[in-house]
Design a protein around this motif. Structure first.
Motif, PDB file in Angstrom:
ATOM      1  N   ALA A 178       0.839  -1.201   0.000  1.00  0.00           N
ATOM      2  CA  ALA A 178       0.000   0.000   0.000  1.00  0.00           C
ATOM      3  C   ALA A 178       0.871   1.247   0.000  1.00  0.00           C
ATOM      4  N   GLU A 179       1.934   1.227   0.804  1.00  0.00           N
ATOM      5  CA  GLU A 179       2.819   2.395   0.838  1.00  0.00           C
ATOM      6  C   GLU A 179       3.526   2.580  -0.494  1.00  0.00           C
ATOM      7  N   LEU A 180       3.930   1.481  -1.118  1.00  0.00           N
ATOM      8  CA  LEU A 180       4.615   1.564  -2.396  1.00  0.00           C
ATOM      9  C   LEU A 180       3.728   2.219  -3.456  1.00  0.00           C
ATOM     10  N   PHE A 181       2.479   1.791  -3.538  1.00  0.00           N
ATOM     11  CA  PHE A 181       1.559   2.346  -4.530  1.00  0.00           C
ATOM     12  C   PHE A 181       1.213   3.796  -4.194  1.00  0.00           C
ATOM     13  N   GLN A 182       1.104   4.103  -2.902  1.00  0.00           N
ATOM     14  CA  GLN A 182       0.863   5.489  -2.478  1.00  0.00           C
ATOM     15  C   GLN A 182       2.044   6.369  -2.865  1.00  0.00           C
ATOM     16  N   GLU A 183       3.241   5.846  -2.646  1.00  0.00           N
ATOM     17  CA  GLU A 183       4.454   6.582  -3.002  1.00  0.00           C
ATOM     18  C   GLU A 183       4.492   6.847  -4.502  1.00  0.00           C
ATOM     19  N   MET A 184       4.134   5.851  -5.276  1.00  0.00           N
ATOM     20  CA  MET A 184       4.099   6.001  -6.735  1.00  0.00           C
ATOM     21  C   MET A 184       3.134   7.119  -7.135  1.00  0.00           C
ATOM     22  N   LEU A 185       1.933   7.102  -6.557  1.00  0.00           N
ATOM     23  CA  LEU A 185       0.922   8.099  -6.886  1.00  0.00           C
ATOM     24  C   LEU A 185       1.377   9.498  -6.480  1.00  0.00           C
ATOM     25  N   GLU A 186       1.980   9.627  -5.301  1.00  0.00           N
ATOM     26  CA  GLU A 186       2.440  10.932  -4.833  1.00  0.00           C
ATOM     27  C   GLU A 186       3.554  11.478  -5.726  1.00  0.00           C
ATOM     28  N   LEU A 187       4.438  10.600  -6.182  1.00  0.00           N
ATOM     29  CA  LEU A 187       5.509  11.023  -7.079  1.00  0.00           C
ATOM     30  C   LEU A 187       4.947  11.526  -8.407  1.00  0.00           C
ATOM     31  N   ILE A 188       3.941  10.824  -8.922  1.00  0.00           N
ATOM     32  CA  ILE A 188       3.310  11.234 -10.184  1.00  0.00           C
ATOM     33  C   ILE A 188       2.702  12.631 -10.046  1.00  0.00           C
ATOM     34  N   VAL A 189       1.928  12.848  -8.974  1.00  0.00           N
ATOM     35  CA  VAL A 189       1.279  14.142  -8.762  1.00  0.00           C
ATOM     36  C   VAL A 189       2.320  15.240  -8.540  1.00  0.00           C
ATOM     37  N   ALA A 190       3.364  14.924  -7.793  1.00  0.00           N
ATOM     38  CA  ALA A 190       4.409  15.923  -7.537  1.00  0.00           C
ATOM     39  C   ALA A 190       5.101  16.333  -8.831  1.00  0.00           C
ATOM     40  N   ARG A 191       5.368  15.385  -9.707  1.00  0.00           N
ATOM     41  CA  ARG A 191       5.995  15.709 -10.996  1.00  0.00           C
ATOM     42  C   ARG A 191       5.082  16.605 -11.835  1.00  0.00           C
ATOM     43  N   MET A 192       3.788  16.320 -11.803  1.00  0.00           N
ATOM     44  CA  MET A 192       2.844  17.155 -12.547  1.00  0.00           C
ATOM     45  C   MET A 192       2.825  18.582 -12.009  1.00  0.00           C
ATOM     46  N   ASN A 193       2.793  18.711 -10.686  1.00  0.00           N
ATOM     47  CA  ASN A 193       2.753  20.036 -10.077  1.00  0.00           C
ATOM     48  C   ASN A 193       4.033  20.812 -10.348  1.00  0.00           C
ATOM     49  N   ALA A 194       5.154  20.095 -10.491  1.00  0.00           N
ATOM     50  CA  ALA A 194       6.418  20.772 -10.763  1.00  0.00           C
ATOM     51  C   ALA A 194       6.512  21.266 -12.198  1.00  0.00           C
ATOM     52  N   ARG A 195       5.533  20.923 -13.031  1.00  0.00           N
ATOM     53  CA  ARG A 195       5.537  21.425 -14.408  1.00  0.00           C
ATOM     54  C   ARG A 195       5.211  22.911 -14.467  1.00  0.00           C
ATOM     55  N   GLY A 196       4.706  23.479 -13.379  1.00  0.00           N
ATOM     56  CA  GLY A 196       4.526  24.917 -13.419  1.00  0.00           C
ATOM     57  C   GLY A 196       3.437  25.501 -12.576  1.00  0.00           C
ATOM     58  N   ASN A 197       2.322  24.794 -12.326  1.00  0.00           N
ATOM     59  CA  ASN A 197       1.250  25.463 -11.586  1.00  0.00           C
ATOM     60  C   ASN A 197       0.989  24.876 -10.214  1.00  0.00           C
ATOM     61  N   GLY A 198       1.461  23.689  -9.938  1.00  0.00           N
ATOM     62  CA  GLY A 198       1.321  23.132  -8.593  1.00  0.00           C
ATOM     63  C   GLY A 198      -0.093  23.054  -8.085  1.00  0.00           C
ATOM     64  N   THR A 199      -1.062  22.764  -8.974  1.00  0.00           N
ATOM     65  CA  THR A 199      -2.450  22.863  -8.553  1.00  0.00           C
ATOM     66  C   THR A 199      -3.222  21.549  -8.575  1.00  0.00           C
ATOM     67  N   LEU A 200      -2.559  20.413  -8.766  1.00  0.00           N
ATOM     68  CA  LEU A 200      -3.249  19.129  -8.698  1.00  0.00           C
ATOM     69  C   LEU A 200      -3.026  18.514  -7.326  1.00  0.00           C
ATOM     70  N   ASN A 201      -4.056  17.927  -6.756  1.00  0.00           N
ATOM     71  CA  ASN A 201      -3.888  17.228  -5.496  1.00  0.00           C
ATOM     72  C   ASN A 201      -4.206  15.749  -5.697  1.00  0.00           C
ATOM     73  N   LEU A 202      -3.883  14.932  -4.710  1.00  0.00           N
ATOM     74  CA  LEU A 202      -4.106  13.494  -4.821  1.00  0.00           C
ATOM     75  C   LEU A 202      -5.596  13.201  -4.957  1.00  0.00           C
TER      76      LEU A 202
END
Length: 345
Positions: A178-202
């Motif tokens: 569960a932690e592994l899949f959560q970590e994967m999801l958080e990394l995906i969202v963090a990469r998206m937010n780092a593209r410029g607007n930081g406005t997506l949440n989990l």
């Protein structure tokens, strides 16, 4: 005892952050400081911190290079990047080195407190995922995020199928999975937010299950929601999120709109939205909402046919004395006095 390292080239920021961490009282901790990345590497070697807070723009060695060096060394500490809103694009490179948590400058006590609670839970309660190479997890997250961002659904499905064949090799317990899949999801969202607007949440969290299929169903559903949000945003020209929030508030001044309501409408994390709103407007959301209501009340008071009690209800104050008190606090005059100044009886 938790060991925390704060790296920033501005001494006042380092000391202020250290003071707030201590005052939060959530950790029995030892805190050390470094003025730049090169000094931080030396401290890490001797101090072995659990948590690292680092600025991005620093002399000698910046935060991105620091994160890269730590990743190459295989360090397992949690890294939090402290940056300005304008630095999100610059900070995107940190995603390749396992960074997925940010604090927006200036750091607020509430935002820091919430982050510290999450870090404490992560460090104290969750199992250790040392069996999963950080570089490999980052690579999977990077490939998935790229396919999601470009809306390549066939590639997303192919990557998830490949991941389903790979992850069993780690032989993890259900809690670790569960932690592994959560970590994967958080990394995906963090990469998206780092593209410029930081406005997506989990979209949601991934919970422990006895069925491996449940983990993939949960991850796939979260990805589907992310892709849907991206499509929605690209269907029209999107304003700055704070401008959208202000426009929505103006349209709904006659009722008590909450920060959480607007954040959800914009697809923002409430904590992040709170920081961004204050940094952009110079006011907290509540302060701005009250002042906006009083501006509407002033416009209505300028119309002789409007009764003051009716105006009170129109701007969302069922308690008339409370409205009068708030109006005077903002304008220096009671509603009646304001009208008298305008020559309206």
């Amino acid at each position: 005892m938790f060991r925390i390292l704060i790296t920033d080239d501005e001494p006042m920021i380092r000391m202020g952050l250290a003071k707030m961490i201590k005052q939060a009282g959530l950790f029995d901790c030892e805190i050390r400081q470094a003025a730049h990345g090169e000094e931080a590497l030396q401290v890490v070697e001797a101090f072995q911190p659990h948590i690292l807070f680092t600025d991005i723009r620093m002399p000698t060695m910046d935060g991105i290079e620091l994160c890269r060096r730590l990743s190459e060394q295989g360090r397992s500490m949690r890294i939090i990047v402290v940056s300005g809103y304008s630095d999100f694009e610059y900070a995107r490179a940190c995603m390749d080195y396992g960074v997925k948590r940010y604090l927006l400058k200036p750091v607020g006590r509430q935002e820091l407190h919430e982050l510290l609670l999450k870090l404490r839970a992560t460090e104290e309660e969750k199992p250790n995922l040392s069996l999963v190479p950080v570089r490999e997890l980052n690579d999977w997250a990077m490939r998935l995020e790229s396919a999601i961002w470009e809306l390549r659904l066939p590639d997303v499905k192919e990557l998830l199928e490949a991941w389903s064949r790979r992850y069993p090799a780690f032989s993890l317990m259900p809690e670790q999975t569960a932690e592994l899949f959560q970590e994967m999801l958080e990394l995906i969202v963090a990469r998206m937010n780092a593209r410029g607007n930081g406005t997506l949440n989990l979209p949601h969290d991934i919970f422990v299950s006895v069925s491996h299929n449940k983990y993939f169903e949960s991850l796939a559903y979260a990805i589907e929601m992310l892709m849907s949000r991206i499509k929605e945003r690209r269907s029209g020209k999107r304003k700055h999120p704070v401008e959208e929030a202000k426009a929505y508030l103006e349209e709904n001044l006659r009722r008590e709109v909450s920060l959480e309501e607007i954040a959800a409408k914009l697809g923002l994390n409430p904590s992040y939205f709170s920081q961004l709103f204050k940094q952009t407007t110079g006011q907290t959301f509540i302060q701005y909402r009250i002042r906006s209501k009083m501006e509407l009340a002033k416009r209505m008071l300028e119309q002789p046919g409007n009764r003051i009690t009716d105006i009170s209800y129109e701007v969302g104050y069922a308690d008339h004395p409370h409205f009068t008190k708030t109006f005077k606090k903002i304008t220096g005059l009671t509603p009646s006095e304001y009208r008298s100044r305008l020559g309206i009886e």
